[in-house]
Design a protein around this motif. Structure first.
Motif, PDB file in Angstrom:
ATOM      1  N   PHE A  20       0.829  -1.202   0.000  1.00  0.00           N
ATOM      2  CA  PHE A  20       0.000   0.000   0.000  1.00  0.00           C
ATOM      3  C   PHE A  20       0.865   1.255   0.000  1.00  0.00           C
ATOM      4  O   PHE A  20       1.850   1.331   0.717  1.00  0.00           O
ATOM      5  CB  PHE A  20      -0.921  -0.003   1.225  1.00  0.00           C
ATOM      6  N   ARG A  21       0.457   2.235  -0.801  1.00  0.00           N
ATOM      7  CA  ARG A  21       1.222   3.476  -0.910  1.00  0.00           C
ATOM      8  C   ARG A  21       0.807   4.518   0.115  1.00  0.00           C
ATOM      9  O   ARG A  21       1.632   5.331   0.533  1.00  0.00           O
ATOM     10  CB  ARG A  21       1.067   4.063  -2.313  1.00  0.00           C
ATOM     11  N   ILE A  22      -0.470   4.522   0.475  1.00  0.00           N
ATOM     12  CA  ILE A  22      -0.985   5.560   1.367  1.00  0.00           C
ATOM     13  C   ILE A  22      -1.948   4.945   2.394  1.00  0.00           C
ATOM     14  O   ILE A  22      -2.533   3.891   2.151  1.00  0.00           O
ATOM     15  CB  ILE A  22      -1.691   6.683   0.574  1.00  0.00           C
ATOM     16  N   PRO A  23      -2.115   5.625   3.533  1.00  0.00           N
ATOM     17  CA  PRO A  23      -2.977   5.089   4.591  1.00  0.00           C
ATOM     18  C   PRO A  23      -4.418   4.818   4.147  1.00  0.00           C
ATOM     19  O   PRO A  23      -5.033   3.868   4.633  1.00  0.00           O
ATOM     20  CB  PRO A  23      -2.921   6.170   5.672  1.00  0.00           C
ATOM     21  N   SER A  24      -4.952   5.601   3.244  1.00  0.00           N
ATOM     22  CA  SER A  24      -6.337   5.348   2.834  1.00  0.00           C
ATOM     23  C   SER A  24      -6.472   4.005   2.121  1.00  0.00           C
ATOM     24  O   SER A  24      -7.531   3.368   2.198  1.00  0.00           O
ATOM     25  CB  SER A  24      -6.885   6.487   1.973  1.00  0.00           C
ATOM     26  N   ASP A  25      -5.416   3.552   1.456  1.00  0.00           N
ATOM     27  CA  ASP A  25      -5.436   2.215   0.841  1.00  0.00           C
ATOM     28  C   ASP A  25      -5.459   1.129   1.921  1.00  0.00           C
ATOM     29  O   ASP A  25      -6.129   0.108   1.772  1.00  0.00           O
ATOM     30  CB  ASP A  25      -4.225   2.021  -0.074  1.00  0.00           C
ATOM     31  N   VAL A  26      -4.718   1.356   3.001  1.00  0.00           N
ATOM     32  CA  VAL A  26      -4.737   0.434   4.148  1.00  0.00           C
ATOM     33  C   VAL A  26      -6.145   0.395   4.734  1.00  0.00           C
ATOM     34  O   VAL A  26      -6.685  -0.676   5.029  1.00  0.00           O
ATOM     35  CB  VAL A  26      -3.705   0.859   5.221  1.00  0.00           C
ATOM     36  N   HIS A  27      -6.744   1.559   4.871  1.00  0.00           N
ATOM     37  CA  HIS A  27      -8.102   1.676   5.411  1.00  0.00           C
ATOM     38  C   HIS A  27      -9.086   0.855   4.576  1.00  0.00           C
ATOM     39  O   HIS A  27      -9.886   0.085   5.119  1.00  0.00           O
ATOM     40  CB  HIS A  27      -8.485   3.164   5.411  1.00  0.00           C
ATOM     41  N   LYS A  28      -9.015   0.968   3.271  1.00  0.00           N
ATOM     42  CA  LYS A  28      -9.902   0.206   2.370  1.00  0.00           C
ATOM     43  C   LYS A  28      -9.686  -1.292   2.534  1.00  0.00           C
ATOM     44  O   LYS A  28     -10.640  -2.068   2.539  1.00  0.00           O
ATOM     45  CB  LYS A  28      -9.663   0.611   0.916  1.00  0.00           C
ATOM     46  N   ALA A  29      -8.426  -1.696   2.662  1.00  0.00           N
ATOM     47  CA  ALA A  29      -8.114  -3.118   2.828  1.00  0.00           C
ATOM     48  C   ALA A  29      -8.696  -3.656   4.138  1.00  0.00           C
ATOM     49  O   ALA A  29      -9.206  -4.772   4.182  1.00  0.00           O
ATOM     50  CB  ALA A  29      -6.606  -3.332   2.793  1.00  0.00           C
TER      51      ALA A  29
END
Length: 62
Positions: A20-29
């Motif tokens: 993941f490049r950014i925290p929002s991608d982590v959030h989605k995951a």
């Protein structure tokens, strides 16, 4: 009932994974893994978001 990791622990694992490049991608995951939006709200603090951003960046570099 299956016990899962606290969301903060799982978020740091995902951020450190290099996927993941950014925290929002982590959030989605995390939401895809079954954590709720209410669970994810605990990650919205400025300090936590900064730590996630740093872990994502470090994992992308190496």
């Amino acid at each position: 009932m299956l016990l899962r990791k606290p969301i903060i622990e799982r978020a740091f694992e995902l951020a450190s994974s290099g996927r993941f490049r950014i925290p929002s991608d982590v959030h989605k995951a995390l939401l895809k893994e079954g954590y709720t939006q209410s669970d994810a709200f605990t990650l919205e603090g400025r300090a936590t978001w900064a730590q996630l951003r740093e872990r994502c960046a470090t994992a992308q570099q190496g």
